[in-house]
Design a protein around this motif. Structure first.
Motif, PDB file in Angstrom:
ATOM      1  N   ALA A 196       4.504   8.117  20.135  1.00 33.56           N
ATOM      2  CA  ALA A 196       5.541   7.363  19.410  1.00 33.56           C
ATOM      3  C   ALA A 196       6.282   8.262  18.431  1.00 33.56           C
ATOM      4  O   ALA A 196       7.521   8.269  18.376  1.00 33.56           O
ATOM      5  CB  ALA A 196       4.904   6.180  18.664  1.00 33.56           C
ATOM      6  N   ILE A 197       5.533   9.063  17.679  1.00 31.51           N
ATOM      7  CA  ILE A 197       6.178   9.908  16.666  1.00 31.51           C
ATOM      8  C   ILE A 197       6.945  11.043  17.332  1.00 31.51           C
ATOM      9  O   ILE A 197       8.067  11.376  16.925  1.00 31.51           O
ATOM     10  CB  ILE A 197       5.137  10.398  15.638  1.00 31.51           C
ATOM     11  CG1 ILE A 197       4.657   9.175  14.841  1.00 31.51           C
ATOM     12  CG2 ILE A 197       5.721  11.465  14.707  1.00 31.51           C
ATOM     13  CD1 ILE A 197       3.575   9.420  13.848  1.00 31.51           C
ATOM     14  N   GLY A 198       6.357  11.615  18.389  1.00 30.27           N
ATOM     15  CA  GLY A 198       7.050  12.678  19.123  1.00 30.27           C
ATOM     16  C   GLY A 198       8.320  12.182  19.799  1.00 30.27           C
ATOM     17  O   GLY A 198       9.251  12.954  20.033  1.00 30.27           O
ATOM     18  N   GLY A 199       8.375  10.877  20.074  1.00 30.36           N
ATOM     19  CA  GLY A 199       9.585  10.295  20.666  1.00 30.36           C
ATOM     20  C   GLY A 199      10.681  10.092  19.633  1.00 30.36           C
ATOM     21  O   GLY A 199      11.863   9.998  19.962  1.00 30.36           O
ATOM     22  N   ALA A 200      10.278  10.028  18.348  1.00 31.06           N
ATOM     23  CA  ALA A 200      11.245   9.760  17.278  1.00 31.06           C
ATOM     24  C   ALA A 200      11.699  11.033  16.576  1.00 31.06           C
ATOM     25  O   ALA A 200      12.801  11.114  16.051  1.00 31.06           O
ATOM     26  CB  ALA A 200      10.622   8.807  16.250  1.00 31.06           C
ATOM     27  N   THR A 201      10.818  12.049  16.564  1.00 36.24           N
ATOM     28  CA  THR A 201      11.144  13.282  15.840  1.00 36.24           C
ATOM     29  C   THR A 201      10.305  14.422  16.394  1.00 36.24           C
ATOM     30  O   THR A 201       9.418  14.202  17.216  1.00 36.24           O
ATOM     31  CB  THR A 201      10.887  13.090  14.321  1.00 36.24           C
ATOM     32  OG1 THR A 201      11.317  14.261  13.637  1.00 36.24           O
ATOM     33  CG2 THR A 201       9.420  12.861  14.018  1.00 36.24           C
ATOM     34  N   SER A 202      10.592  15.644  15.951  1.00 37.14           N
ATOM     35  CA  SER A 202       9.831  16.787  16.458  1.00 37.14           C
ATOM     36  C   SER A 202       8.435  16.829  15.838  1.00 37.14           C
ATOM     37  O   SER A 202       8.279  16.681  14.627  1.00 37.14           O
ATOM     38  CB  SER A 202      10.576  18.077  16.120  1.00 37.14           C
ATOM     39  OG  SER A 202       9.722  19.178  16.324  1.00 37.14           O
ATOM     40  N   LEU A 203       7.446  17.078  16.671  1.00 39.94           N
ATOM     41  CA  LEU A 203       6.078  17.197  16.154  1.00 39.94           C
ATOM     42  C   LEU A 203       5.870  18.514  15.398  1.00 39.94           C
ATOM     43  O   LEU A 203       4.830  18.708  14.778  1.00 39.94           O
ATOM     44  CB  LEU A 203       5.057  17.058  17.289  1.00 39.94           C
ATOM     45  CG  LEU A 203       4.970  15.657  17.927  1.00 39.94           C
ATOM     46  CD1 LEU A 203       3.973  15.650  19.086  1.00 39.94           C
ATOM     47  CD2 LEU A 203       4.592  14.591  16.905  1.00 39.94           C
ATOM     48  N   ASP A 204       6.887  19.389  15.410  1.00 39.05           N
ATOM     49  CA  ASP A 204       6.794  20.625  14.620  1.00 39.05           C
ATOM     50  C   ASP A 204       6.672  20.328  13.133  1.00 39.05           C
ATOM     51  O   ASP A 204       6.212  21.167  12.362  1.00 39.05           O
ATOM     52  CB  ASP A 204       8.060  21.494  14.816  1.00 39.05           C
ATOM     53  CG  ASP A 204       8.133  22.065  16.221  1.00 39.05           C
ATOM     54  OD1 ASP A 204       7.115  21.974  16.942  1.00 39.05           O
ATOM     55  OD2 ASP A 204       9.205  22.576  16.590  1.00 39.05           O
ATOM     56  N   ASN A 205       7.165  19.170  12.729  1.00 30.95           N
ATOM     57  CA  ASN A 205       7.146  18.818  11.301  1.00 30.95           C
ATOM     58  C   ASN A 205       6.017  17.850  10.949  1.00 30.95           C
ATOM     59  O   ASN A 205       6.064  17.180   9.921  1.00 30.95           O
ATOM     60  CB  ASN A 205       8.494  18.194  10.892  1.00 30.95           C
ATOM     61  CG  ASN A 205       9.642  19.107  11.214  1.00 30.95           C
ATOM     62  OD1 ASN A 205      10.398  18.867  12.148  1.00 30.95           O
ATOM     63  ND2 ASN A 205       9.748  20.204  10.481  1.00 30.95           N
ATOM     64  N   ILE A 206       5.029  17.789  11.840  1.00 29.07           N
ATOM     65  CA  ILE A 206       3.932  16.847  11.650  1.00 29.07           C
ATOM     66  C   ILE A 206       2.635  17.585  11.369  1.00 29.07           C
ATOM     67  O   ILE A 206       2.330  18.594  12.007  1.00 29.07           O
ATOM     68  CB  ILE A 206       3.758  15.987  12.935  1.00 29.07           C
ATOM     69  CG1 ILE A 206       5.013  15.147  13.180  1.00 29.07           C
ATOM     70  CG2 ILE A 206       2.513  15.104  12.847  1.00 29.07           C
ATOM     71  CD1 ILE A 206       5.414  14.245  12.041  1.00 29.07           C
ATOM     72  N   ALA A 207       1.896  17.079  10.392  1.00 33.34           N
ATOM     73  CA  ALA A 207       0.534  17.557  10.146  1.00 33.34           C
ATOM     74  C   ALA A 207      -0.397  16.367  10.327  1.00 33.34           C
ATOM     75  O   ALA A 207       0.050  15.214  10.290  1.00 33.34           O
ATOM     76  CB  ALA A 207       0.413  18.125   8.734  1.00 33.34           C
ATOM     77  N   MET A 208      -1.667  16.653  10.544  1.00 30.20           N
ATOM     78  CA  MET A 208      -2.644  15.566  10.665  1.00 30.20           C
ATOM     79  C   MET A 208      -3.709  15.698   9.587  1.00 30.20           C
ATOM     80  O   MET A 208      -4.220  16.779   9.337  1.00 30.20           O
ATOM     81  CB  MET A 208      -3.285  15.569  12.059  1.00 30.20           C
ATOM     82  CG  MET A 208      -2.328  15.070  13.137  1.00 30.20           C
ATOM     83  SD  MET A 208      -2.969  15.339  14.822  1.00 30.20           S
ATOM     84  CE  MET A 208      -4.435  14.304  14.803  1.00 30.20           C
ATOM     85  N   HIS A 209      -4.029  14.555   8.987  1.00 29.92           N
ATOM     86  CA  HIS A 209      -5.002  14.490   7.886  1.00 29.92           C
ATOM     87  C   HIS A 209      -6.083  13.501   8.322  1.00 29.92           C
ATOM     88  O   HIS A 209      -5.973  12.305   8.086  1.00 29.92           O
ATOM     89  CB  HIS A 209      -4.267  14.020   6.628  1.00 29.92           C
ATOM     90  CG  HIS A 209      -5.108  13.938   5.395  1.00 29.92           C
ATOM     91  ND1 HIS A 209      -4.915  14.772   4.315  1.00 29.92           N
ATOM     92  CD2 HIS A 209      -6.130  13.117   5.039  1.00 29.92           C
ATOM     93  CE1 HIS A 209      -5.774  14.454   3.358  1.00 29.92           C
ATOM     94  NE2 HIS A 209      -6.525  13.449   3.773  1.00 29.92           N
ATOM     95  N   MET A 210      -7.082  14.041   9.024  1.00 24.68           N
ATOM     96  CA  MET A 210      -8.075  13.149   9.624  1.00 24.68           C
ATOM     97  C   MET A 210      -9.315  13.014   8.756  1.00 24.68           C
ATOM     98  O   MET A 210      -9.753  13.965   8.120  1.00 24.68           O
ATOM     99  CB  MET A 210      -8.466  13.677  11.013  1.00 24.68           C
ATOM    100  CG  MET A 210      -7.277  13.902  11.947  1.00 24.68           C
ATOM    101  SD  MET A 210      -6.097  12.523  12.036  1.00 24.68           S
ATOM    102  CE  MET A 210      -7.117  11.237  12.750  1.00 24.68           C
ATOM    103  N   HIS A 211      -9.834  11.810   8.739  1.00 29.32           N
ATOM    104  CA  HIS A 211     -11.095  11.561   8.033  1.00 29.32           C
ATOM    105  C   HIS A 211     -12.220  11.439   9.050  1.00 29.32           C
ATOM    106  O   HIS A 211     -12.017  10.951  10.165  1.00 29.32           O
ATOM    107  CB  HIS A 211     -10.987  10.299   7.180  1.00 29.32           C
ATOM    108  CG  HIS A 211     -10.284  10.539   5.877  1.00 29.32           C
ATOM    109  ND1 HIS A 211     -10.417   9.718   4.794  1.00 29.32           N
ATOM    110  CD2 HIS A 211      -9.449  11.533   5.487  1.00 29.32           C
ATOM    111  CE1 HIS A 211      -9.697  10.190   3.779  1.00 29.32           C
ATOM    112  NE2 HIS A 211      -9.088  11.278   4.185  1.00 29.32           N
ATOM    113  N   ASP A 212     -13.401  11.897   8.631  1.00 23.01           N
ATOM    114  CA  ASP A 212     -14.531  11.978   9.555  1.00 23.01           C
ATOM    115  C   ASP A 212     -15.547  10.852   9.332  1.00 23.01           C
ATOM    116  O   ASP A 212     -16.716  10.990   9.696  1.00 23.01           O
ATOM    117  CB  ASP A 212     -15.216  13.345   9.401  1.00 23.01           C
ATOM    118  CG  ASP A 212     -15.857  13.813  10.683  1.00 23.01           C
ATOM    119  OD1 ASP A 212     -15.438  13.339  11.762  1.00 23.01           O
ATOM    120  OD2 ASP A 212     -16.782  14.627  10.618  1.00 23.01           O
TER     121      ASP A 212
END
Ligand code: MG
Length: 308
Positions: A196-212
């Motif tokens: 969904a996000i890659g369809g709206a904008t470039s994933l080059d500007n995306i970071a992921m903040h995952m919780h474990d």
């Protein structure tokens, strides 16, 4: 898959801010500075060192101004801090910060409960912050929390997260860090979110903040790598619990992330060995073992080496 994996990954260290903000004990400014120095010595080149939030809300970071005064970004390392509002921005502007971070939630309910604003009101509040930063040449990162799930609303429609991400980037954020605030994400859901996000904008500007919190952080990061995401947030030792599950793990441990990336042949510029030193220092400062698994394994490996 192999061709699409990034060759290098940026590890964005959040331990001194996101990790320490949930701590009941106050770690002295001097010790915070030591921890940050140890993280930088390990090769981390982007470190979120504090939050300019009112000390009433987060007493653990009441010394934000003093911590920030101890560091100046240079060509090698960027020190950044969380800015919750215009007052916080003023405090950040009084330091030599070259980058700040703002935050909001994908979930309307979580946003209201967390920052007492609707999402629309939040954009309005961000405008002067983005404008002042643009004028002063300060980079702005935006955190978008609860993307994988909200403690009040449950699952969040990826299309909504995509819309908000696009808007934050258009307002001037150089990067949006997508957060799994309560650690409920699974790899299939991560595919749907990044589609969904890659369809709206470039994933080059995306970071992921995952919780474990439920042990799925690295699995979700691996999906991110397959989509070409190349910036991941992590916290030394896994410092910082889940705010909605007392006692449970929160932030992904930096050593766990770095260990996996290196084993996959992906460069980070971080020394795992020196990172373990920083993790051991964090444990010493807090007076308890941290949740990070690679930290435990590496520290145990050192102990057995020293006894054989
Ligand atoms: Mg976090």
């Amino acid at each position: 898959m192999l061709e699409s994996l990034p060759k290098t990954v940026r590890v964005y260290e959040v331990g001194p801010r996101d990790g320490l903000q949930n701590e009941a004990a106050f770690i002295s400014t001097e010790d915070k500075v030591r921890l940050i120095q140890a993280l930088v010595a390990a090769g981390l080149n982007k470190v979120e060192i504090t939050s300019f939030v009112h000390p009433r809300w987060i007493p653990a970071l009441a010394d934000a101004d003093r911590v920030a005064a101890a560091f100046t970004s240079d060509a090698q390392v960027t020190y950044t801090a969380l800015v919750p509002n215009e007052r916080g921005l003023q405090r950040a502007l009084d330091t030599s910060m070259s980058e700040i971070a703002v935050f909001m939630s994908a979930s309307e309910t979580h946003n209201k409960r967390n920052i007492n604003k609707t999402r629309e009101e939040t954009y309005t509040a961000f405008e002067p912050v983005f404008a002042a930063c643009a004028e002063q040449g300060i980079a702005v990162r935006a955190y978008l929390s609860t993307v994988w799930g909200c403690p009040y609303e449950g699952a969040i429609d990826p299309a909504e997260s995509a819309e908000i991400t696009k808007r934050l980037l258009s307002m001037g954020a150089y990067e949006v860090s997508l957060g799994d605030t309560i650690g409920v994400g699974n790899p299939l859901q991560t595919c749907r979110i990044l589609d969904a996000i890659g369809g709206a904008t470039s994933l080059d500007n995306i970071a992921m903040h995952m919780h474990d919190t439920r042990g799925t952080a690295l699995a979700n990061c691996t999906v991110g790598l397959e989509y070409g995401v190349s910036t991941f947030d992590a916290s030394v030792g896994g410092l910082g619990g889940c705010p909605y599950a007392p006692g449970a793990s929160g932030n992904l441990a930096t050593e766990d992330l770095v260990n996996m990336l290196h084993e996959m042949g992906i460069e980070t510029g971080v020394s795992l060995d020196a990172l373990v030193d920083a993790g051991l220092l964090a444990q010493e400062l807090l007076g308890r073992p941290l949740a990070g698994r690679a930290l435990k394994a590496c520290a145990a490996g050192r102990d057995s080496e020293s006894t054989t």
